[in-house]
Write a protein that holds these residues in place. Sequence first.
Motif, short mmCIF file in Angstrom:
data_model
loop_
_atom_site.label_atom_id
_atom_site.label_comp_id
_atom_site.label_asym_id
_atom_site.label_seq_id
_atom_site.Cartn_x
_atom_site.Cartn_y
_atom_site.Cartn_z
N GLY A 19 0.67 -1.26 0.00
CA GLY A 19 -0.06 -0.02 -0.14
C GLY A 19 0.87 1.18 0.01
O GLY A 19 1.94 1.04 0.48
N VAL A 20 0.46 2.32 -0.49
CA VAL A 20 1.05 3.62 -0.60
C VAL A 20 -0.17 4.73 -0.19
O VAL A 20 -1.39 4.53 -0.44
CB VAL A 20 1.61 4.12 -1.88
N ALA A 21 0.30 5.70 0.59
CA ALA A 21 -0.69 6.78 0.77
C ALA A 21 0.05 8.04 0.49
O ALA A 21 1.01 8.44 0.82
CB ALA A 21 -0.85 6.79 2.26
N LEU A 22 -0.39 9.01 -0.46
CA LEU A 22 0.01 10.06 -0.75
C LEU A 22 -0.69 11.13 0.46
O LEU A 22 -1.99 11.18 0.47
CB LEU A 22 -0.45 10.63 -2.05
N LEU A 23 0.03 11.89 0.98
CA LEU A 23 -0.64 12.96 2.10
C LEU A 23 -0.28 14.33 1.88
O LEU A 23 0.98 14.71 1.36
CB LEU A 23 0.00 12.57 3.40
N LYS A 24 -1.15 15.17 1.86
CA LYS A 24 -0.99 16.58 1.57
C LYS A 24 -1.82 17.50 2.70
O LYS A 24 -3.00 17.27 3.01
CB LYS A 24 -1.69 16.92 0.32
#
Length: 100
Positions: free
Chosen positions: A51-56
């Motif tokens: 899994g990968v999460a892009l956080l902003k």
Amino acid sequence: MVDVKFADEADLNRLLDWCDEAPEFHNKLPQYMDRDDTAVLMMKKDEEVIGVALLKVKATEKTGTIWLHLNKEGTESHPQIMQKSLNWLRQNGAKEYTVI
């Protein structure tokens, strides 16, 4: 054992290969590296990315976004990546968040 950690530049090519079947996610990923208002989390199980999460974070509006891309195993372990994502957003000033 599931491990969630912040990705760095050395992880970029591996992550790009892993999310190749999700073009929009694949195209956004490099823009989330090495910035103060963004982060990339990767979740691994037995050294395999699951899994990968892009956080902003938008600190002035106190909001944040979490964009998840998970495989089947990652979906089963998503609470771990969500917890670390939420902690990072809160530490960076977000009071509210949206999951994409």
